[in-house]
Scaffold this active site. Sequence first.
Site, mmCIF file in Angstrom:
data_model
loop_
_atom_site.group_PDB
_atom_site.id
_atom_site.type_symbol
_atom_site.label_atom_id
_atom_site.label_comp_id
_atom_site.label_asym_id
_atom_site.label_seq_id
_atom_site.Cartn_x
_atom_site.Cartn_y
_atom_site.Cartn_z
ATOM 1 N N SER A 96 -1.556 -33.560 -24.383
ATOM 2 C CA SER A 96 -1.592 -32.291 -23.651
ATOM 3 C C SER A 96 -0.561 -31.282 -24.171
ATOM 4 O O SER A 96 -0.593 -30.908 -25.330
ATOM 5 C CB SER A 96 -1.405 -32.573 -22.158
ATOM 6 O OG SER A 96 -1.886 -31.512 -21.377
ATOM 7 N N ASP A 349 -8.587 -33.799 -21.930
ATOM 8 C CA ASP A 349 -7.141 -34.034 -21.958
ATOM 9 C C ASP A 349 -6.816 -35.487 -21.595
ATOM 10 O O ASP A 349 -7.226 -35.986 -20.551
ATOM 11 C CB ASP A 349 -6.499 -33.089 -20.934
ATOM 12 C CG ASP A 349 -4.992 -33.042 -21.008
ATOM 13 O OD1 ASP A 349 -4.375 -34.072 -21.299
ATOM 14 O OD2 ASP A 349 -4.434 -31.957 -20.758
#
Length: 498
Positions: A96, A349
């Site tokens: 991320s 993600d």
Amino acid sequence: MEKCLMSLPWLMCNEGKVRISQELSEGEKHGTTHRKTTVKKCLDNFGISCNEDEVPHIAILGSGGGLRAMIALQGTLGELQNHGLLDSVMYLCGVSGSTWCMSSLYKQPDWSDKLLSLEERMCEMLLSKWSFSNAKMMLEEASKEKNYSLTDFWSYIVVHWMLHELDKGSLSDQRAASENGKNPYPIYAAVDEKSFSKLAENSADTWFEFTPHEASFLGHRASVDIKYFGSEFEGGVVKTKKQEMNMSYYRGLWGSCIGSKEENIKFIKEMLSPYLTELSGSPSTHHEGQYNTQAFFPTESIMNISRIIHKTNKCLLRWKWGSINNFLYKFSGINSAELMEDKIISLIDAGVAINCAYPLILRPERKVKLILSFDYSSGDPFKTLKQAVEYCRQNSIPFPEVDEKLLREENNPSDVYIFRGENAPTVMHFPLFNKVNVPGHVTDSRSEFKSVRCTYNKEDFSKLLQAAKLNVSNNKDNILKEIRHIMDSSNRKNLYSL
């Protein structure tokens, strides 16, 4: 498959084809082999002698956490270099927000030598204005593709709005920075949404990794050259070559979980409002002063804006993210009939699974002996560690025993926790905010630097950077101690085996 001549390079023999193997890519082998020379020289400077073939593989894990993670990782790496420790690191692996930092660094072949100037550049970038018109042009092009998803909107509008940068470069462009031995080898993490929804984070089949050389399904040991990722495949061979994905898109794919689903929906709807305003022909006042808009009223422009709004709303209703052509479509070399039938995969993600990419760095082929896990999470600073323990337990992966009695001070943690294990890597876990670098203000700091925070002034940028740097400077001796311990243990094993 036709045989390729032995005189041709490996990459040419396998160009446009799926590779099924436990082995690392030739590019990664090449990069890490060159890196060993740098690592050996670094350890020699600290009085730790070893042959190049014996240098310990040390990995840095940067967790997710939006801009907080991006800035903190920059500070972490800068301070490691300041103390001469960064050159001992073989791998740099991010999730991320940490991938936002990494993707910016690896544009520079010698970024390890420029961290101070790159730190200043990051600050300037975050303080600058973003270009709505440039973002709109990229989004208009993306909306013409059949695999358009919320990731496209998130990448070119939301992440661009946060980072104030559009990067049209490609992941393969990072090969120079990953092969020359000057920098750690980079690994970026994502997860397959379909597998995650069925199997959760403790299945290797959930995890997906990116390097400058390959894109890979971890559990299936299936890879393709990164230049062909996103192209249309059938039966393990490329059918239609597509343009390589740009880094702005990857930033959105890797960093699409800065908050809850509700927060993400709010972001997207707010960022859609300039399009609605432009389509109506009214002046835009949304986020006034943060970007420059222009009114375009030709028929083509109206059609483009209408297409963006229509496709984005459709994706919102279906919550459609990361739609990419599946390179394993109709490929019989894997043990997953369902995956073989899917023309499209959905990558998201990795922070929704484990907010630190332990599964990728713990591949046995990477032979990692020491993990420096820098946790930039906003909540429980030990959650990723606990999840890693469970993941390794369920997948029979060696991991040091973690005494959970040490992890009870969730709201007042120490600055480092060290876990050693027999035949397992040593793990050093560094919570970002702790009772050493922000004594008495751990909870306040977490509240001040939330993951959903999208803008930073110079003072807050410096404050966050300093907190990350202190975790390194206060523990440089502990890191060296663990490196020496690993080398001593390795030397004893070698002696006993004689």
